[in-house]
Design a protein around this motif. Structure first.
Motif, PDB file in Angstrom:
ATOM      1  N   GLY A 125       6.130  -5.494 -31.660  1.00 23.53           N
ATOM      2  CA  GLY A 125       5.834  -3.940 -31.335  1.00 23.53           C
ATOM      3  C   GLY A 125       4.769  -3.547 -32.465  1.00 23.53           C
ATOM      4  O   GLY A 125       4.358  -4.365 -33.474  1.00 23.53           O
ATOM      5  N   PRO A 126       4.341  -2.323 -32.546  1.00 20.65           N
ATOM      6  CA  PRO A 126       3.517  -1.935 -33.542  1.00 20.65           C
ATOM      7  C   PRO A 126       4.061  -1.580 -34.887  1.00 20.65           C
ATOM      8  O   PRO A 126       5.378  -1.815 -35.160  1.00 20.65           O
ATOM      9  N   ARG A 127       3.382  -1.506 -36.026  1.00 18.80           N
ATOM     10  CA  ARG A 127       3.851  -1.462 -37.503  1.00 18.80           C
ATOM     11  C   ARG A 127       4.484   0.270 -37.231  1.00 18.80           C
ATOM     12  O   ARG A 127       3.861   0.913 -36.540  1.00 18.80           O
ATOM     13  N   ALA A 128       5.463   0.495 -38.363  1.00 19.34           N
ATOM     14  CA  ALA A 128       6.051   1.779 -38.507  1.00 19.34           C
ATOM     15  C   ALA A 128       4.702   2.720 -38.769  1.00 19.34           C
ATOM     16  O   ALA A 128       4.148   2.718 -39.780  1.00 19.34           O
ATOM     17  N   PRO A 129       4.510   3.865 -38.164  1.00 17.23           N
ATOM     18  CA  PRO A 129       3.429   4.873 -38.632  1.00 17.23           C
ATOM     19  C   PRO A 129       3.812   5.605 -39.713  1.00 17.23           C
ATOM     20  O   PRO A 129       4.996   6.039 -39.849  1.00 17.23           O
ATOM     21  N   GLY A 130       2.838   5.495 -40.760  1.00 17.26           N
ATOM     22  CA  GLY A 130       3.248   5.971 -42.107  1.00 17.26           C
ATOM     23  C   GLY A 130       4.036   5.091 -42.932  1.00 17.26           C
ATOM     24  O   GLY A 130       3.977   5.100 -44.357  1.00 17.26           O
ATOM     25  N   TRP A 131       4.454   3.944 -42.548  1.00 15.52           N
ATOM     26  CA  TRP A 131       5.002   2.915 -43.320  1.00 15.52           C
ATOM     27  C   TRP A 131       4.296   1.402 -43.335  1.00 15.52           C
ATOM     28  O   TRP A 131       4.941   0.360 -43.410  1.00 15.52           O
ATOM     29  N   ARG A 132       2.797   1.530 -43.080  1.00 13.09           N
ATOM     30  CA  ARG A 132       2.294   0.289 -42.983  1.00 13.09           C
ATOM     31  C   ARG A 132       2.105  -0.412 -44.242  1.00 13.09           C
ATOM     32  O   ARG A 132       1.805  -1.649 -44.111  1.00 13.09           O
ATOM     33  N   GLY A 133       1.928   0.383 -45.204  1.00  9.37           N
ATOM     34  CA  GLY A 133       1.146  -0.385 -46.431  1.00  9.37           C
ATOM     35  C   GLY A 133       2.598  -0.847 -47.164  1.00  9.37           C
ATOM     36  O   GLY A 133       3.472  -1.230 -46.726  1.00  9.37           O
ATOM     37  N   ALA A 134       1.996  -1.047 -48.706  1.00  4.49           N
ATOM     38  CA  ALA A 134       2.932  -1.852 -49.437  1.00  4.49           C
ATOM     39  C   ALA A 134       3.030  -1.032 -50.659  1.00  4.49           C
ATOM     40  O   ALA A 134       2.012  -0.527 -51.151  1.00  4.49           O
ATOM     41  N   ILE A 135       4.210  -1.108 -51.489  1.00  2.00           N
ATOM     42  CA  ILE A 135       4.387  -0.682 -52.863  1.00  2.00           C
ATOM     43  C   ILE A 135       4.148  -1.615 -53.893  1.00  2.00           C
ATOM     44  O   ILE A 135       4.859  -2.818 -53.375  1.00  2.00           O
ATOM     45  N   GLU A 136       3.581  -1.468 -54.764  1.00  3.54           N
ATOM     46  CA  GLU A 136       3.492  -2.628 -56.259  1.00  3.54           C
ATOM     47  C   GLU A 136       4.796  -2.455 -56.846  1.00  3.54           C
ATOM     48  O   GLU A 136       5.243  -1.516 -57.284  1.00  3.54           O
ATOM     49  N   VAL A 137       5.367  -3.589 -56.778  1.00  2.00           N
ATOM     50  CA  VAL A 137       6.634  -3.697 -57.520  1.00  2.00           C
ATOM     51  C   VAL A 137       6.523  -4.952 -58.418  1.00  2.00           C
ATOM     52  O   VAL A 137       6.090  -6.181 -57.762  1.00  2.00           O
ATOM     53  N   LEU A 138       6.484  -5.112 -59.736  1.00  2.00           N
ATOM     54  CA  LEU A 138       6.882  -6.281 -60.331  1.00  2.00           C
ATOM     55  C   LEU A 138       5.575  -7.134 -59.975  1.00  2.00           C
ATOM     56  O   LEU A 138       5.487  -8.392 -59.933  1.00  2.00           O
ATOM     57  N   GLY A 139       4.458  -6.329 -59.793  1.00  2.00           N
ATOM     58  CA  GLY A 139       3.007  -7.084 -59.699  1.00  2.00           C
ATOM     59  C   GLY A 139       3.043  -7.567 -58.263  1.00  2.00           C
ATOM     60  O   GLY A 139       1.886  -8.256 -58.119  1.00  2.00           O
ATOM     61  N   ARG A 140       3.827  -7.341 -57.478  1.00  2.00           N
ATOM     62  CA  ARG A 140       3.671  -7.864 -56.127  1.00  2.00           C
ATOM     63  C   ARG A 140       3.744  -6.894 -55.245  1.00  2.00           C
ATOM     64  O   ARG A 140       4.157  -5.723 -55.417  1.00  2.00           O
ATOM     65  N   GLN A 141       3.234  -7.194 -53.808  1.00  2.00           N
ATOM     66  CA  GLN A 141       3.439  -6.095 -52.881  1.00  2.00           C
ATOM     67  C   GLN A 141       4.615  -5.984 -51.995  1.00  2.00           C
ATOM     68  O   GLN A 141       4.959  -6.985 -51.479  1.00  2.00           O
ATOM     69  N   LEU A 142       5.408  -4.977 -52.192  1.00  2.00           N
ATOM     70  CA  LEU A 142       6.509  -4.732 -51.134  1.00  2.00           C
ATOM     71  C   LEU A 142       6.289  -3.961 -49.979  1.00  2.00           C
ATOM     72  O   LEU A 142       5.898  -2.802 -50.371  1.00  2.00           O
ATOM     73  N   PRO A 143       6.310  -4.465 -49.001  1.00  2.00           N
ATOM     74  CA  PRO A 143       6.125  -3.532 -47.675  1.00  2.00           C
ATOM     75  C   PRO A 143       6.808  -2.325 -47.655  1.00  2.00           C
ATOM     76  O   PRO A 143       8.048  -2.609 -48.114  1.00  2.00           O
ATOM     77  N   SER A 144       6.495  -1.298 -47.568  1.00  2.00           N
ATOM     78  CA  SER A 144       6.876   0.000 -47.552  1.00  2.00           C
ATOM     79  C   SER A 144       8.185  -0.233 -46.494  1.00  2.00           C
ATOM     80  O   SER A 144       9.014   0.678 -46.567  1.00  2.00           O
ATOM     81  N   TYR A 145       7.753  -0.533 -45.271  1.00  2.00           N
ATOM     82  CA  TYR A 145       8.828  -0.573 -44.351  1.00  2.00           C
ATOM     83  C   TYR A 145       9.996  -1.546 -44.782  1.00  2.00           C
ATOM     84  O   TYR A 145      11.025  -1.002 -44.321  1.00  2.00           O
TER      85      TYR A 145
END
Lengths: 627, 401
Positions: A125-145
């Motif tokens: 399936g596609p990625r969730a629209p609006g939730w494709r990116g990542a949030i930076e937590v503890l120096g790492r990328q946490l996917p926003s989904y």
């Protein structure tokens, strides 16, 4: 070991926990109220994913994505309601666990239906629209989904909790979990309640599946993968407890994340790859939890269900007509090599059927008269088979000694696991036996150097004169018949009567001096030993052995054989195993969609014979005699 | 006990209904595979062998007789597979078998073929053991083995000149031997290589987010992956979101095969070094003819499975024609050194270890028209990455030949 890394893994684990939670919550709810072990729950999750992928692709855009997920959940809920009304309602009065057979058949049918509707390829399936990116937590990328999923699960948990605590429906569900017969007596429409509960459970499963489309592709193996994990979570959390499901889901996800996060660890000269533990981590946790807290973390003791079906008649020794019939069958079997001269494959099939019969009879020994439902009986089959195979491989043992090794190894396993298992009861006992079977499986699977790992052991061929098919067939016939007669003899010995007393009324049995736990332990060991014999023969019959003999699928096959034949009679497992083995062999040759065909046939048998094949025959005989 | 009578009856009926293999009109071949459990690969595989069957029979068959294939599902586990193989060999009287997908199933049927002395052409299982450690006289194998495919990727892995490598693979025979082969070969050719982490995930159940994160945390310069199917899809998506593949060289075994690449659609990771089959980019006349015929027949493009199914039956037809009979021993002798023409060009079955020298395409992944494809690819012949006959003789059991 990087502490920040481990902390991040722990945080991210909460996202995987949410998927597990949805499925487990539905399963727990269904079991708590209806006492049905719904093996097809994973199939509902899978349908949720597939339907969501289709809807999202068709509608498109953000409305398509979120709307598709919600719509998919509702559709799966409706499917659940239909299943309950059309199928499960007819078999509520069947003996405990029989509904498992129906849901197993349903799993097969839904799997093939999905293959037919959506084809064999994975659908991403596609990625969730609006939730494709990542949030930076503890120096790492946490996917926003992932962050979204982490939030959704507690929200849904909160909603469910409010529903069950504050609404009338919730109160009825809680009452039904405690005592559904009383609820019926008080005037609540049980059918509607059960349908509603099943639909809600299915909706949760569909929602869980639909939410996953942004993370994993819809594929046909999802149903089996998810259902085992879901069962483990439900059992660890405690049957019927939604909060327990959430806590258990988080626990399992965290343990797995930890194993992966640790990865390859070297201490001193000894290195261990923790990521390999993910094969079995959840089962280890389940075993530990069940041994320490037999009802799971938040569960309560199972309320006894006042059976709505007829009480079982006490098992009596075989009547003369049955003995004569059995003798006649035995004579036919002995002369089968002569009768089937022109079709040697009959002997090959016959050997497989005999092994299945011994497996099913040993399982029935503890399930029927013993009242201990074992979901992990394949462990002893596998231990016996591996005992034989490894004796041949490492000790170059001649055939006789290798075959003798099988029951010894199986007995050791059964004694060890049985001691823990008999301390529990009901579905918790079943799941603990499953946990042990999975642990044995993963040890065998991982221990490459000794057991050959995923390839297993090859080159276990019978020595002369048993390399001739008819000779090997007769060799198989001897221990199988002996095993069946031995188990029957034990059932009519004091041990057997004590076992049945312990099943029917543990309190009274203890009161007259029967040490119920010890009797059950010995019975478990006997069943495991006999099963090991079947495993040893299997190794020589196939020429090779691999970890699939210890897999969950093999255990479930055994359950299906016993339930199909009927749990109340002693000839039940024999009939059930023969029919199932021959049926499966026959069906596999007929069509590509043989899963659906097999599932369909089992469904028909389940509806036609609600107390198993022999139960149905007994009833027919009784009706004929009385007419 | 009624069921036993049914078994005898069914057995007798099935045998009386089936014609013996030495019938005048057709040559029968038995085929078994895990159709139920691996449909993504095996549906194209079935289409491939059905197309080969039609082509062969349209051209007059083999030795003047029509070819017929008896196909069964092998249950995807060794026990059932051996029973099905036994049914084909003993029940239907077929002495030529082919197929299987999973390495452990392929090994079990190899063992069975050696014992019962029936000819077995293993189509897809990749484990080296089928032709080496557990090889026997009666078993041949078509697909390039794990060793061969890792060796094909090795030159590109070496030219990257990366010191710190992470490994991720599915935790069963294929994945374990792929990772082991990669480690051995790298250490031999680039002694300063360091393997910073190894992630072995359960087949089909990878926890992709955690694995991608663990690999990222180990800070490798490059990643070697043996993941395929659903595991690969999940890994690509999770790793992409977390930046696991940024500025890192990634080598992935089987990643360029259409059945594993196409589900990724526009998320196909550009720049990965893979083995595969860029079906629409290979412009050799043999491949173009095959693709055209396949598309005309099925209105769908071929996958690697299609090639495997097609060449399995083509090889058997060529072998039977060369042997001049379907006798097992004559067929075994004919297959040693047998030359077969296929969409990748001609290849032979080595007499030394019964392995086909068919190769694979090695190249980089790129995005084109919204889906993944391979670029800068070249065909690596299997013979160039196989050990010599003398070395192989030491790897096989003494009784194998």
């Amino acid at each position: 070991m990087n502490w920040e890394g481990l902390a991040f893994q722990a945080l991210d684990g909460l996202a995987s926990a949410s998927g597990l939670f949805f499925v487990a919550a539905g399963l727990s709810l269904i079991f708590g109220v209806t006492r049905i072990i719904n093996i097809a729950h994973g199939s509902l999750y899978m349908l949720g994913t597939y339907i969501a992928v289709t809807l999202v692709a068709t509608i498109g855009g953000p409305i398509g994505f979120w709307g598709g997920i919600v719509a998919s959940a509702i559709i799966v809920g409706a499917i659940g309601a239909i299943i309950e009304v059309l199928l499960l309602r007819r078999i509520y009065s069947a003996p405990e666990l029989f509904q498992l057979l129906a849901t197993f058949a349903l799993l097969l049918v839904i799997n093939d239906a999905t293959l037919w509707l959506w084809g064999p390829e994975d659908l991403l399936g596609p990625r969730a629209p609006g939730w494709r990116g990542a949030i930076e937590v503890l120096g790492r990328q946490l996917p926003s989904y992932d962050a979204f999923l982490m939030a959704v699960a507690p929200i849904v948990l909160g909603v469910l909790y409010l529903v069950f605590a504050r609404t009338r429906f919730g109160r009825l569900v809680r009452a039904a979990t405690e005592d559904r017969e009383m609820l019926g007596a008080l005037g609540v429409n049980q059918s509607v309640l059960f349908t509603a509960v099943f639909a809600l459970g299915a909706l949760l499963a569909g929602l869980g599946g639909a939410l996953q489309i942004a993370r994993e592709p819809a594929n046909l193996g999802m149903d089996l993968t998810v259902i085992t994990d879901a069962f483990v979570v439900v059992v660890i959390g405690g049957m019927g407890s939604i909060v327990g499901s959430y806590v258990a889901a988080v626990l399992i996800a965290e343990v797995k994340a930890l194993c992966i996060g640790l990865g390859l660890v070297t201490l001193g000269g000894f290195s261990m790859n923790f990521s390999k533990l993910t094969l079995v981590a959840e089962f280890l946790v389940m075993a530990v939890v069940l041994i320490a807290r037999p009802q799971g973390l938040f569960g309560r003791a199972q309320a006894a269900v006042r059976g709505t079906g007829e009480p079982d008649a006490p098992i009596r020794p075989a009547s003369w007509p049955l003995v004569i019939f059995g003798g006649a069958v035995l004579v036919v079997l002995i002369f089968l090599p002569f009768l089937a001269r022109s079709s040697p494959y009959t002997l090959v099939l016959g050997i497989d059927v005999l092994i299945a019969v011994l497996f099913a009879t040993s399982l029935h020994f503890i399930m029927g008269p013993g009242g201990m439902h074992s979901f992990g009986h394949a462990a002893y089959f596998g231990l016996g088979a591996y005992g034989t195979a490894l004796a041949v491989k490492w000790l170059a043992a001649p055939m006789g000694i290798a075959l003798a090794a099988a029951p010894v190894v199986a007995a050791l396993g059964a004694l060890l696991f049985g001691w823990f298992a008999v301390r529990l009861s009901g579905v918790y006992l079943a799941m603990l036996t499953l946990a042990f079977a999975q642990i044995v499986w993963s040890v065998v699977f991982q221990w490459q150097d000794f057991t050959g790992g995923s390839n297993g052991v090859l080159g276990i061929w019978p020595s002369a004169p048993f390399d001739r098919l008819s000779a090997f067939y007769l060799l198989t016939l001897v221990p199988v018949v002996a095993g069946i007669l031995l188990l029957r003899r034990v059932l009519f010995a004091p041990l057997g009567y004590a076992m049945r007393a312990g099943r029917d009324s543990p309190l009274r049995a203890e009161a007259i001096g029967i040490h119920v736990k010890r009797v059950h332990w010995i019975a478990f060991a006997i069943a495991g030993t006999v099963c090991g014999v079947a495993g040893g023969i299997f190794a020589f019959a196939k020429g090779s052995i691999s970890p699939e003999t210890i897999s969950i699928g093999r255990s479930i096959d055994g359950l299906v054989m016993v339930l199909l034949g009927g749990i109340q009679t002693l000839t039940g497992p024999i009939v059930g195993a023969s029919v199932f083995a021959v049926l499966q062999d026959f069906v596999m040759q007929q069509t590509e969609y043989w899963h659906a065909l097999l599932g369909g046939i089992i469904l028909v048998l389940v509806l036609a014979f609600p107390s198993g094949l022999t139960g149905g025959l007994v009833r027919l005989a009784a009706r004929w005699r009385s007419s | 006990m009624r069921a036993h009578a049914i078994a005898v009856l069914a057995g007798t009926l099935s045998v009386s209904a089936a014609m013996p293999a030495s019938a005048q009109q057709t040559i029968k071949i038995g085929e078994l595979n895990s159709y139920k459990s691996q449909p993504a690969f095996l549906e194209p595989y079935k289409k491939g062998w059905e197309m080969a069957l039609e082509e062969i029979n349209a051209a007059g068959g083999v030795l003047g007789k029509k070819l017929e294939i008896v196909s069964r599902d092998d249950g995807a586990n060794p026990g059932d597979a051996v029973r099905v193989a036994d049914e084909l060999a003993t029940g239907d009287g077929l002495n030529i078998l082919c197929g299987t997908f999973l390495s452990n199933v392929g090994l079990a049927v190899t063992e069975f073929a050696g014992k019962k002395k029936v000819f077995f052409l293993a189509a897809e299982p990749l484990t080296d053991k089928i032709t080496w450690a557990n090889g026997n006289r009666y078993t041949f194998r078509l697909r390039p083995s794990t060793y061969m495919q890792v060796a094909m990727l090795l030159p590109d892995a070496l030219t990257a000149k990366k010191k710190r490598w992470a490994l991720v693979y599915p935790n069963f025979e294929y994945g374990q031997s792929a990772a082991a082969a990669f480690k051995d070969m790298m250490k031999a050719r680039q002694p300063d290589v360091e393997f910073v982490t190894e992630q072995a995930s359960p087949l089909g159940k990878i926890d992709a987010g955690a694995v991608a994160q663990a690999i990222d945390d180990a800070k490798p310069d490059a990643i070697f992956s043996a993941l395929f199917g659903g595991d690969l899809t999940k890994f690509v998506r999770e790793g992409g979101t977390r930046g696991t593949f940024k500025d890192r060289v990634v080598v992935d075994l089987l990643g360029g095969e259409p059945e594993y690449l196409d589900p990724l659609k526009d998320e196909a990771p550009a720049g990965w070094i893979v083995t595969g089959y860029p079906w629409n980019e290979v412009n050799t006349p043999e491949n173009k003819a095959f693709v055209a015929a396949y598309q005309k027949r099925y209105n769908d493009y071929p996958r690697v499975g299609s090639i495997v199914g097609y060449l399995t039956i083509k090889s058997l037809a060529a072998g039977i024609a060369k042997a001049g009979s379907t006798d097992t021993d004559k067929l075994v002798d004919a297959f040693g050194g047998l030359k077969v023409d296929g969409p990748f060009g001609p290849f032979i079955y080595r007499a030394s270890d019964h392995q086909a020298t068919i190769g694979a395409f090695v190249g980089k992944l790129a995005l084109k028209d919204g889906h993944g494809t391979m670029v800068d690819f070249k065909y690596v012949d299997g013979a160039s990455v196989l050990p010599s006959d003398a070395e192989v003789k030491k790897l096989r059991p003494a009784a194998a030949d």
